[in-house]
Design an enzyme around this catalytic site. Structure first.
Site, PDB file in Angstrom:
ATOM      1  N   LYS A  18       3.227   3.223  22.492  1.00 43.11           N
ATOM      2  CA  LYS A  18       2.022   3.151  21.713  1.00 43.11           C
ATOM      3  C   LYS A  18       1.046   2.608  22.482  1.00 43.11           C
ATOM      4  O   LYS A  18      -0.048   2.790  22.212  1.00 43.11           O
ATOM      5  CB  LYS A  18       2.708   2.451  20.280  1.00 43.11           C
ATOM      6  CG  LYS A  18       1.694   2.425  19.096  1.00 43.11           C
ATOM      7  CD  LYS A  18       2.280   1.513  18.093  1.00 43.11           C
ATOM      8  CE  LYS A  18       3.218   2.195  17.155  1.00 43.11           C
ATOM      9  NZ  LYS A  18       3.748   1.307  16.169  1.00 43.11           N
ATOM     10  N   LEU A  45      -4.188  -2.411   2.329  1.00 38.21           N
ATOM     11  CA  LEU A  45      -4.952  -1.080   2.673  1.00 38.21           C
ATOM     12  C   LEU A  45      -4.301   0.063   2.290  1.00 38.21           C
ATOM     13  O   LEU A  45      -2.881   0.051   2.443  1.00 38.21           O
ATOM     14  CB  LEU A  45      -4.996  -1.091   4.161  1.00 38.21           C
ATOM     15  CG  LEU A  45      -4.868  -2.373   4.939  1.00 38.21           C
ATOM     16  CD1 LEU A  45      -4.827  -1.823   6.547  1.00 38.21           C
ATOM     17  CD2 LEU A  45      -6.079  -3.250   4.971  1.00 38.21           C
ATOM     18  N   ASN A  94       1.829  -3.542  -5.911  1.00 40.43           N
ATOM     19  CA  ASN A  94       2.492  -2.239  -5.469  1.00 40.43           C
ATOM     20  C   ASN A  94       3.426  -1.607  -6.613  1.00 40.43           C
ATOM     21  O   ASN A  94       3.369  -0.620  -6.983  1.00 40.43           O
ATOM     22  CB  ASN A  94       3.163  -2.300  -4.163  1.00 40.43           C
ATOM     23  CG  ASN A  94       2.283  -2.100  -2.852  1.00 40.43           C
ATOM     24  OD1 ASN A  94       0.796  -2.021  -2.993  1.00 40.43           O
ATOM     25  ND2 ASN A  94       2.833  -1.955  -1.666  1.00 40.43           N
ATOM     26  N   CYS A 119       4.978   2.535   1.636  1.00 39.33           N
ATOM     27  CA  CYS A 119       4.746   1.139   0.738  1.00 39.33           C
ATOM     28  C   CYS A 119       5.429   1.059  -0.401  1.00 39.33           C
ATOM     29  O   CYS A 119       6.636   0.256  -1.037  1.00 39.33           O
ATOM     30  CB  CYS A 119       3.359   0.953   0.628  1.00 39.33           C
ATOM     31  SG  CYS A 119       2.497   0.778   2.251  1.00 39.33           S
ATOM     32  N   ARG A 138       6.344   9.500   6.081  1.00 39.19           N
ATOM     33  CA  ARG A 138       7.220   8.693   5.584  1.00 39.19           C
ATOM     34  C   ARG A 138       7.437   8.885   4.101  1.00 39.19           C
ATOM     35  O   ARG A 138       6.566   8.780   3.314  1.00 39.19           O
ATOM     36  CB  ARG A 138       7.030   7.142   5.805  1.00 39.19           C
ATOM     37  CG  ARG A 138       7.366   6.854   7.422  1.00 39.19           C
ATOM     38  CD  ARG A 138       7.081   5.521   7.752  1.00 39.19           C
ATOM     39  NE  ARG A 138       5.564   5.103   7.717  1.00 39.19           N
ATOM     40  CZ  ARG A 138       5.079   4.275   8.150  1.00 39.19           C
ATOM     41  NH1 ARG A 138       5.939   2.986   8.455  1.00 39.19           N
ATOM     42  NH2 ARG A 138       3.689   4.059   8.200  1.00 39.19           N
TER      43      ARG A 138
HETATM   44  C1  UGA Z   1      -0.473   1.655  -1.174  1.00 48.66           C
HETATM   45  C2  UGA Z   1      -1.339   0.668  -1.994  1.00 48.66           C
HETATM   46  O1  UGA Z   1      -2.026   1.495  -2.877  1.00 48.66           O
HETATM   47  C3  UGA Z   1      -2.034  -0.238  -0.958  1.00 48.66           C
HETATM   48  O2  UGA Z   1      -2.977  -0.984  -1.834  1.00 48.66           O
HETATM   49  C4  UGA Z   1      -1.246  -1.192  -0.338  1.00 48.66           C
HETATM   50  O3  UGA Z   1      -2.000  -2.031   0.484  1.00 48.66           O
HETATM   51  C5  UGA Z   1      -0.270  -0.304   0.386  1.00 48.66           C
HETATM   52  O4  UGA Z   1       0.552   0.763  -0.298  1.00 48.66           O
HETATM   53  C6  UGA Z   1       0.435  -1.137   1.335  1.00 48.66           C
HETATM   54  O5  UGA Z   1       1.392  -1.925   0.695  1.00 48.66           O
HETATM   55  O6  UGA Z   1       0.546  -1.228   2.611  1.00 48.66           O
HETATM   56  P1  UGA Z   1      -0.348   4.024   0.096  1.00 48.66           P
HETATM   57  O7  UGA Z   1       0.864   3.827   0.143  1.00 48.66           O
HETATM   58  O8  UGA Z   1      -1.245   4.074   1.741  1.00 48.66           O
HETATM   59  O9  UGA Z   1      -1.137   2.385  -0.447  1.00 48.66           O
HETATM   60  O10 UGA Z   1      -1.006   5.010  -0.749  1.00 48.66           O
HETATM   61  P2  UGA Z   1      -1.651   5.258  -2.201  1.00 48.66           P
HETATM   62  O11 UGA Z   1      -2.844   5.902  -2.147  1.00 48.66           O
HETATM   63  O12 UGA Z   1      -1.294   3.772  -2.871  1.00 48.66           O
HETATM   64  O13 UGA Z   1      -0.379   6.186  -2.659  1.00 48.66           O
HETATM   65  C7  UGA Z   1       0.910   6.087  -2.616  1.00 48.66           C
HETATM   66  C8  UGA Z   1       1.410   7.457  -3.486  1.00 48.66           C
HETATM   67  O14 UGA Z   1       1.433   7.574  -4.902  1.00 48.66           O
HETATM   68  C9  UGA Z   1       1.122   8.676  -2.826  1.00 48.66           C
HETATM   69  O15 UGA Z   1       2.438   9.487  -2.654  1.00 48.66           O
HETATM   70  C10 UGA Z   1       0.227   9.234  -3.871  1.00 48.66           C
HETATM   71  O16 UGA Z   1       0.035  10.689  -3.849  1.00 48.66           O
HETATM   72  C11 UGA Z   1       0.701   8.616  -5.270  1.00 48.66           C
HETATM   73  N1  UGA Z   1      -0.075   8.882  -6.135  1.00 48.66           N
HETATM   74  C12 UGA Z   1      -1.219   7.839  -6.216  1.00 48.66           C
HETATM   75  C13 UGA Z   1       0.047   9.507  -7.428  1.00 48.66           C
HETATM   76  O17 UGA Z   1       0.999  10.375  -7.595  1.00 48.66           O
HETATM   77  N2  UGA Z   1      -0.828   9.553  -8.458  1.00 48.66           N
HETATM   78  C14 UGA Z   1      -1.662   8.492  -8.374  1.00 48.66           C
HETATM   79  O18 UGA Z   1      -2.630   8.591  -9.604  1.00 48.66           O
HETATM   80  C15 UGA Z   1      -1.982   7.637  -7.374  1.00 48.66           C
END
Ligand code: UGA
Length: 466
Positions: free
Chosen positions: A34, A152, A210, A263, A331
């Protein structure tokens, strides 16, 4: 100001390139492959604006990259941003945090500034961790400790780092808290709220954020199931209506195949285990959030079987392998559960993803998946297409073009991206949380079932006597 960041994963790397726009940043990792790639300007992570900022940081000299064995220059702020994955039983695995703390402890004179250094954990850790791992260092003097989480989202990691909604500082001394606050104010200006609290409240805040977002998603998905049993109802309209209420907000109300990624699943599991250990009882809501989510991906295979019948020998196209658009992260992607289930039922699988060349495909290969970088070739001769990731590339395509080379015109939309489109009459379009299109396409081997009538509690529609 000199900063060292331990961990060159998506949090560490995104944070490093952003802080390097203004400060001297040393990024350290144990993974030689990496580190060599990053030194050569290749991030390995697919993330908007990351490559440009990496290039800028390296060429300006603000960003320097180190293998753990190399000499690391002293810094005033040390961020620990290594992974905290789930163990088999759902507990958080803190071995990478522990290793970094040991390195800092052993190489203090080299890594820390002799006058004062602040060590802040940025990885998500269960309450109590920062104190447990760092307090002994703080006691030596000239060292402050803090927990300052990241918020993020993948796909928008750079934007979220440069323009966060808030920053949180958890610290047990005024000096450490003020030191980190002045660093953040210097970088972000006065407009970003900076919340100062105890270390444990800050650790908890990250889980609370979260777990709450995951709960919203499972709530919507559970409702989507119920909506499907009601003629002419659609979960999109229902959620749009409630999202206008500021107490609810319009975000994270999209029904789909469930949350994946590195996450939400891991953090809800860790909080559940933590609560179970502390309370000696299972927190029922968090447990239900996971349970609803685990069943979501299989929803699309169930829909498919209801409308296509036996899957043995059928060719099914999968659109989207990553857990969400804008990232190459797979993941806990729902795509893996769907592919596994199709394979177990004897289907042959074609898979497309707009960034297929940047995805580690090994976990899918064992299910005999054929991979395509071109949408049309992926769909040719297929008996159904299941959409799992809402990439813009899929949203731009017309339904007529999509089905033109399919052997059978069945689209199962796990993300509802075509839910508002006019669907051609010869296409069987089925989506999550809607009975509207479904009633035009009776399931394979359908036998009328009285109990599915949503007027079942009444004998007949009410007529009003005049
Ligand atoms: C999530 C949080 O949104 C961030 O604020 C946090 O910092 C991050 O985890 C972390 O702990 O590092 P992330 O996992 O990158 O971010 O992505 P999200 O956009 O939150 O989506 C997570 C999942 O939920 C995805 O599979 C998405 O498709 C799903 N999702 C999201 C839904 O099914 N419906 C929604 O309305 C929104």
């Amino acid at each position: 100001m000199k900063i060292t960041i331990f961990g060159a994963g998506y949090v560490g790397l995104s944070t490093a390139v952003c802080f390097a726009t203004k400060y001297d940043v040393s990024l350290v990792d144990v993974d030689h492959e990496k580190i060599s790639a990053i030194k050569a300007g290749k991030s390995l992570i697919y993330e908007a604006q990351l490559d440009e900022l990496l290039e800028k940081g390296l060429s300006s000299g603000n960003l320097r990259i180190f293998n753990i064995e190399e000499n690391i220059p002293p810094s005033e702020i040390i961020f620990i941003a290594v992974g905290t994955p789930s163990d088999q039983d759902g507990y958080i695995n803190l071995q990478f945090v522990r290793n970094v703390v040991k390195t800092i402890q052993k190489r203090q004179k080299e890594i820390l500034n002799p006058n004062y250094s602040l060590i802040a954990i940025r990885s998500t850790v269960i309450p109590g961790t920062t104190r447990r791992y760092l307090q002994h260092l703080e006691k030596r003097g000239n060292i402050g400790i803090a927990f300052s989480p990241e918020f993020l989202s993948q796909g928008t990691a750079i934007k979220d780092t440069l323009y966060p909604c808030r920053m949180i500082i958890g610290s047990n001394t005024a000096m450490a808290s003020t030191f980190l606050k002045s660093f953040y104010t210097n970088f972000y200006g006065e407009k970003i709220p900076i919340l100062q609290m105890s270390i444990e409240s800050a650790e908890f805040a990250k889980y609370a954020a979260n777990a709450f977002l995951a709960t919203k998603i499972s709530f919507v998905n559970e409702l989507a199931n119920i909506v499907e049993s009601v003629d002419d109802a659609d979960i999109g309209d229902v959620m749009d209506s409630i999202g206008y209420d500021p107490r609810i907000s319009p975000f994270f109300l999209k029904a789909g195949i469930g949350f994946g990624g590195s996450c939400f699943p891991k953090d809800v599991r860790a909080l559940l285990q933590f609560a179970q250990d502390n309370l000696a009882e299972k927190p029922s809501l968090l447990n239900a959030v996971l349970e609803v989510n685990e069943n979501r991906p299989l929803k699309v295979t169930k829909l498919l079987r209801e409308h296509l019948g036996e899957l043995d020998g059928k060719i099914i196209a999968i659109f989207g392998l990553t857990f969400k658009p804008g990232t190459n992260d797979i993941r806990e992607t729902p795509a893996l559960s769907v592919i596994r289930s199709l394979w177990r039922n004897g289907a042959k699988i074609h898979a497309h993803d707009p960034i297929i060349d940047r995805i580690d495909l090994r976990s899918f290969s064992r299910y005999g998946v054929k991979f395509f970088s071109d949408i049309e070739s992926c769909l040719t001769g297929t008996h159904a297409c299941i959409l799992l990731t809402e990439w813009p590339e899929y949203q731009e395509i017309s339904i007529n073009k999509l089905v033109s080379n399919m052997a059978q015109k069945i689209i199962i939309d796990g993300r509802r991206i075509y839910a508002d489109r006019k669907i051609p009459v010869d296409v069987c379009y089925l989506t999550i949380g809607s009975s509207i299109n479904r009633k035009n396409h009776l399931p394979f081997n359908h036998t009328p079932n009285k109990s599915s009538n949503n007027l079942k509690s009444f004998d007949a529609p009410l007529s009003i006597d005049t």
